[in-house]
Motif scaffolding. Structure first.
Motif, PDB file in Angstrom:
ATOM      1  N   ALA A   1      10.982  -8.872   1.984  1.00  0.00           N
ATOM      2  CA  ALA A   1       9.366  -9.130   1.985  1.00  0.00           C
ATOM      3  C   ALA A   1       9.091  -7.685   1.649  1.00  0.00           C
ATOM      4  CB  ALA A   1       8.969  -9.666   3.145  1.00  0.00           C
ATOM      5  N   GLN A   2       9.408  -6.944   2.202  1.00  0.00           N
ATOM      6  CA  GLN A   2       8.980  -5.216   1.979  1.00  0.00           C
ATOM      7  C   GLN A   2       9.274  -4.953   0.420  1.00  0.00           C
ATOM      8  OE1 GLN A   2       6.833  -4.422   4.433  1.00  0.00           O
ATOM      9  NE2 GLN A   2       7.740  -6.285   4.983  1.00  0.00           N
ATOM     10  N   LEU A   3      10.366  -5.144  -0.126  1.00  0.00           N
ATOM     11  CA  LEU A   3      10.870  -4.910  -1.170  1.00  0.00           C
ATOM     12  C   LEU A   3      10.047  -5.462  -2.219  1.00  0.00           C
ATOM     13  CD1 LEU A   3      14.672  -4.609  -1.085  1.00  0.00           C
ATOM     14  CD2 LEU A   3      13.080  -2.701  -1.019  1.00  0.00           C
ATOM     15  N   LEU A   4       9.677  -6.871  -2.054  1.00  0.00           N
ATOM     16  CA  LEU A   4       8.960  -7.446  -2.906  1.00  0.00           C
ATOM     17  C   LEU A   4       7.278  -6.873  -3.070  1.00  0.00           C
ATOM     18  CD1 LEU A   4      10.182 -11.142  -2.572  1.00  0.00           C
ATOM     19  CD2 LEU A   4      10.671  -9.539  -4.437  1.00  0.00           C
TER      20      LEU A   4
ATOM     21  N   LEU B   1       6.340  -3.902  -2.188  1.00  0.00           N
ATOM     22  CA  LEU B   1       6.322  -2.464  -3.149  1.00  0.00           C
ATOM     23  C   LEU B   1       5.609  -2.579  -4.317  1.00  0.00           C
ATOM     24  CD1 LEU B   1       9.321  -0.416  -1.977  1.00  0.00           C
ATOM     25  CD2 LEU B   1       6.985  -0.007  -1.511  1.00  0.00           C
ATOM     26  N   PRO B   2       6.007  -3.282  -5.352  1.00  0.00           N
ATOM     27  CA  PRO B   2       5.313  -3.423  -6.725  1.00  0.00           C
ATOM     28  C   PRO B   2       3.888  -4.006  -6.402  1.00  0.00           C
ATOM     29  CG  PRO B   2       7.096  -4.865  -6.796  1.00  0.00           C
ATOM     30  CD  PRO B   2       7.173  -4.158  -5.489  1.00  0.00           C
ATOM     31  N   VAL B   3       3.888  -4.658  -5.534  1.00  0.00           N
ATOM     32  CA  VAL B   3       2.214  -5.057  -5.367  1.00  0.00           C
ATOM     33  C   VAL B   3       1.236  -4.126  -4.848  1.00  0.00           C
ATOM     34  CG1 VAL B   3       0.625  -6.834  -3.914  1.00  0.00           C
ATOM     35  CG2 VAL B   3       3.058  -7.598  -4.758  1.00  0.00           C
TER      36      VAL B   3
ATOM     37  N   TRP C   1       1.823  -1.016  -5.804  1.00  0.00           N
ATOM     38  CA  TRP C   1       1.610  -0.191  -6.834  1.00  0.00           C
ATOM     39  C   TRP C   1       0.661  -0.675  -7.906  1.00  0.00           C
ATOM     40  CZ3 TRP C   1       2.539   4.506  -8.303  1.00  0.00           C
ATOM     41  CH2 TRP C   1       2.304   4.953  -9.532  1.00  0.00           C
ATOM     42  N   SER C   2       0.778  -2.155  -7.958  1.00  0.00           N
ATOM     43  CA  SER C   2      -0.136  -2.794  -8.813  1.00  0.00           C
ATOM     44  C   SER C   2      -1.707  -2.669  -8.423  1.00  0.00           C
ATOM     45  CB  SER C   2       0.284  -4.374  -9.060  1.00  0.00           C
ATOM     46  OG  SER C   2      -0.721  -4.757  -9.716  1.00  0.00           O
ATOM     47  N   LEU C   3      -1.813  -3.050  -6.956  1.00  0.00           N
ATOM     48  CA  LEU C   3      -3.166  -2.461  -6.546  1.00  0.00           C
ATOM     49  C   LEU C   3      -3.670  -1.248  -6.793  1.00  0.00           C
ATOM     50  CD1 LEU C   3      -2.771  -4.480  -3.203  1.00  0.00           C
ATOM     51  CD2 LEU C   3      -4.343  -5.011  -4.981  1.00  0.00           C
ATOM     52  N   LEU C   4      -2.853  -0.354  -6.912  1.00  0.00           N
ATOM     53  CA  LEU C   4      -3.033   1.085  -7.150  1.00  0.00           C
ATOM     54  C   LEU C   4      -3.482   1.502  -8.437  1.00  0.00           C
ATOM     55  CD1 LEU C   4      -0.529   3.195  -4.729  1.00  0.00           C
ATOM     56  CD2 LEU C   4      -2.998   3.033  -4.326  1.00  0.00           C
ATOM     57  N   THR C   5      -2.764   0.723  -9.303  1.00  0.00           N
ATOM     58  CA  THR C   5      -2.902   1.184 -10.783  1.00  0.00           C
ATOM     59  C   THR C   5      -3.802  -0.063 -11.404  1.00  0.00           C
ATOM     60  OG1 THR C   5      -0.839   0.163 -11.160  1.00  0.00           O
ATOM     61  CG2 THR C   5      -0.985   2.418 -10.818  1.00  0.00           C
TER      62      THR C   5
ATOM     63  N   LEU D   1      -1.800  -1.404   1.917  1.00  0.00           N
ATOM     64  CA  LEU D   1      -0.347  -2.104   1.926  1.00  0.00           C
ATOM     65  C   LEU D   1       0.800  -1.101   1.555  1.00  0.00           C
ATOM     66  CD1 LEU D   1       1.235  -4.676   1.618  1.00  0.00           C
ATOM     67  CD2 LEU D   1       0.441  -4.640  -0.838  1.00  0.00           C
ATOM     68  N   GLY D   2       0.628  -0.180   1.083  1.00  0.00           N
ATOM     69  CA  GLY D   2       1.787   0.770   0.841  1.00  0.00           C
ATOM     70  C   GLY D   2       2.034   1.543   2.175  1.00  0.00           C
ATOM     71  N   VAL D   3       1.196   2.143   2.884  1.00  0.00           N
ATOM     72  CA  VAL D   3       1.470   2.593   4.040  1.00  0.00           C
ATOM     73  C   VAL D   3       2.227   1.502   4.982  1.00  0.00           C
ATOM     74  CG1 VAL D   3       0.398   3.481   6.259  1.00  0.00           C
ATOM     75  CG2 VAL D   3      -0.239   4.262   3.856  1.00  0.00           C
ATOM     76  N   VAL D   4       1.754   0.258   5.059  1.00  0.00           N
ATOM     77  CA  VAL D   4       2.422  -0.607   5.933  1.00  0.00           C
ATOM     78  C   VAL D   4       3.948  -1.143   5.548  1.00  0.00           C
ATOM     79  CG1 VAL D   4       2.331  -3.200   6.733  1.00  0.00           C
ATOM     80  CG2 VAL D   4       0.344  -1.844   6.788  1.00  0.00           C
TER      81      VAL D   4
END
Length: 137
Positions: free
Chosen positions: A85-88, A90-92, A94-98, A109-112
């Motif tokens: 779940a955490q590995l899936l 991570l790109p979410v 990143w997408s929220l950030l960019t 989300l990234g911190v969690v």
């Protein structure tokens, strides 16, 4: 040889990861509830199926929530689901950030996710996982 009490044998890193993963699962289940309520209230369903999306969030969120609770209670099987779940996620993050231009949600989300991964791969957690196989070091 008798097993030590659960509170003594499960490291704090596992319990911390369980709390973070449980939070993620609870949020996903909450999203499923919101989507069902929106569908029942008659919101537009022409672009995407709110009920289908709700079912997806409920199933996956329920599994992540179960994994988090399992880790809190010292069950080893929850770690595999939590790591995937955490590995899936991570790109979410990143997408929220960019692309999505949602930096607040991306950072949260990234911190969690990074915190949970740090706990899941920490030395005490790895030793705890290896203890079942007779590896003490």
């Amino acid at each position: 040889m008798p097993k030590p009490p659960l509170s003594q044998s499960t490291p704090a890193t596992v319990r911390s990861a369980g709390a973070l993963v449980s939070l993620e699962g609870a949020v996903a289940v909450g999203v499923a509830v919101v989507l069902v309520v929106r569908g029942l209230l008659g919101h537009d369903q022409s672009v995407s199926s709110g009920y289908g999306t709700a079912a997806w969030f409920a199933i996956l969120g329920g599994a992540v929530l179960a994994a988090g609770v399992a880790l809190i209670f010292g069950r080893r099987w929850g770690r595999a689901i939590a790591i995937v779940a955490q590995l899936l996620l991570l790109p979410v993050a990143w997408s929220l950030l960019t692309d999505s231009h949602q930096p607040v949600f991306g950072v949260l989300l990234g911190v969690v996710v990074i915190g949970a991964l740090g706990c899941l791969f920490s030395s005490p957690t790895s030793k705890w996982m290896a203890a079942e196989y007779g590896q003490n070091e």
